[in-house]
Structures are given as C-alpha cells and as structure tokens.
Design an enzyme around this catalytic site. Sequence first.
Site, PDB file in Angstrom:
ATOM      1  N   HIS A  46       1.087  -0.991   0.228  1.00  0.00           N
ATOM      2  CA  HIS A  46       0.139  -0.084   0.328  1.00  0.00           C
ATOM      3  C   HIS A  46       0.732   1.053   0.064  1.00  0.00           C
ATOM      4  CE1 HIS A  46      -3.941   0.956  -0.003  1.00  0.00           C
ATOM      5  NE2 HIS A  46      -4.386   1.088   0.980  1.00  0.00           N
ATOM      6  N   ASN A  96      -6.049   6.548   4.533  1.00  0.00           N
ATOM      7  CA  ASN A  96      -7.407   7.515   4.251  1.00  0.00           C
ATOM      8  C   ASN A  96      -7.635   8.865   4.456  1.00  0.00           C
ATOM      9  OD1 ASN A  96      -7.432   6.958   7.064  1.00  0.00           O
ATOM     10  ND2 ASN A  96      -8.836   6.032   7.102  1.00  0.00           N
ATOM     11  N   ASN A 142      -8.624   4.024  -1.031  1.00  0.00           N
ATOM     12  CA  ASN A 142      -9.211   5.115   0.431  1.00  0.00           C
ATOM     13  C   ASN A 142      -7.723   6.717   0.393  1.00  0.00           C
ATOM     14  OD1 ASN A 142     -10.874   3.635   0.778  1.00  0.00           O
ATOM     15  ND2 ASN A 142      -9.755   2.631   3.016  1.00  0.00           N
TER      16      ASN A 142
END
Length: 214
Positions: A46, A96, A142
């Site tokens: 990520h 996020n 996100n």
Amino acid sequence: MQPSRLVRVGRRLSRTISRCVLEPRPPGKRWLVAGLGNPGLPGTRHSVGMAVVGQLARRLGVAESWTRDRRCAADLALAPLGDAQVVLLRPRRFMNANGLSVARAAELYGLTAEEVYLVHDELDKPLGKLALKLGGSARGHNGVRSCISCLNSSAMLRLLVGIGRPTHPGAVEAYVLGCFSPAEQELLPPLLERATDLLLDHIHARSQRPILVT
C-alpha cells in the site's frame, strides 16, 4: 525633492504595483508529486507510492533533503528539474487522510489540482505494470478518494503502480498492508526506476510546453 517630482514618482510606483497585482503567476513550472501510503509502514504494497517518490528524490539528488513540514503533516523535499521545480511529498497521515496533506501542500505552493501528481498502488494491475491516468474516480482507493475530496477535484494526474490482487477477495486488506514477498522484492528496483523515468519524462514534457497567453 520637489512636490511635482514626488507626484511623478508616486504615479510611476502606482503603475508598477498595479502591473504586479494584475499580472497572474505564469502557469506550470512547479509540480507537486505525492507518494500515497501509510507512514511508518515502508515496504508494504500500500506504500509503494512512497517508495517511488523516494526513488525520485534519489534521482533528483535530494534524498538527504527531506524536511518535516508540520503545516501539511508531511515530509517535503524540493528539487529543480530544468526550469521547473518539483515538490516531493510523503504524507505523515494514514492513507485515508492523505488528501489533507496533499491539499494543504498544494495550497502552500499555490498549485492547482492539474499541477499535482499522485503516485499510488493499483490492485487491478499485476506487479511491474505502470500506467499514467488523468482524472477519473478513486475506484475504491482510499488515498485517492481522500485527495479528490480535499482538493475538490479529480483532475490530478495519477501514476498507477501495479501490485496485483490476492486470489481471495476477502484478503485484500491484509494483502495491501502486507510486505512484498522475497520474489516480489527482486522486481521492485527496476520497477521503481521505470516509474521514476515515466514521471520525469512526463513532467519535463509538460514543463516545456509553451505558455498560452489569453
């Protein structure tokens, strides 16, 4: 100084100030490149966007110049690229909320959404695949969703870095937050180099475009 001369000087100064106020800043020549990810979690799928921006900093010779900017909760590094300037950004907020850091940095440097590059992981592309994408929806990412919301625009140019998708749909969260396997890590160095080449070529080409006077 005689009063009449003071008046003439005052008028010239007033015209000069008026020109400075009325003439807008030339577009372009400064770009923000944000590597999306989670702070404190290097090496995870990520955060591959942060890895690309780290490699970009090394290529531009500013790998030792990162500074923490509390105003936008991010690490920043400034680098020249020809006549342009590149602002490199690694958010210190979690994925996020990455958009808060990106939008604040864009505000500080007077940049529009069109002058922002987002570098992020992409589940729907296999590891090793890259793609430049202009605008579009977040498609479940996100970090991108946060940037679109905070910049109030989807006009950012995005570099999608493929990480592949797990075979089991329910394993996505653990997969993206997990580290690259040893076999995948062998593919990373050339991938980061190609991603850096793609960014530099694109930014350089945009910086060379003639400025349109309207």
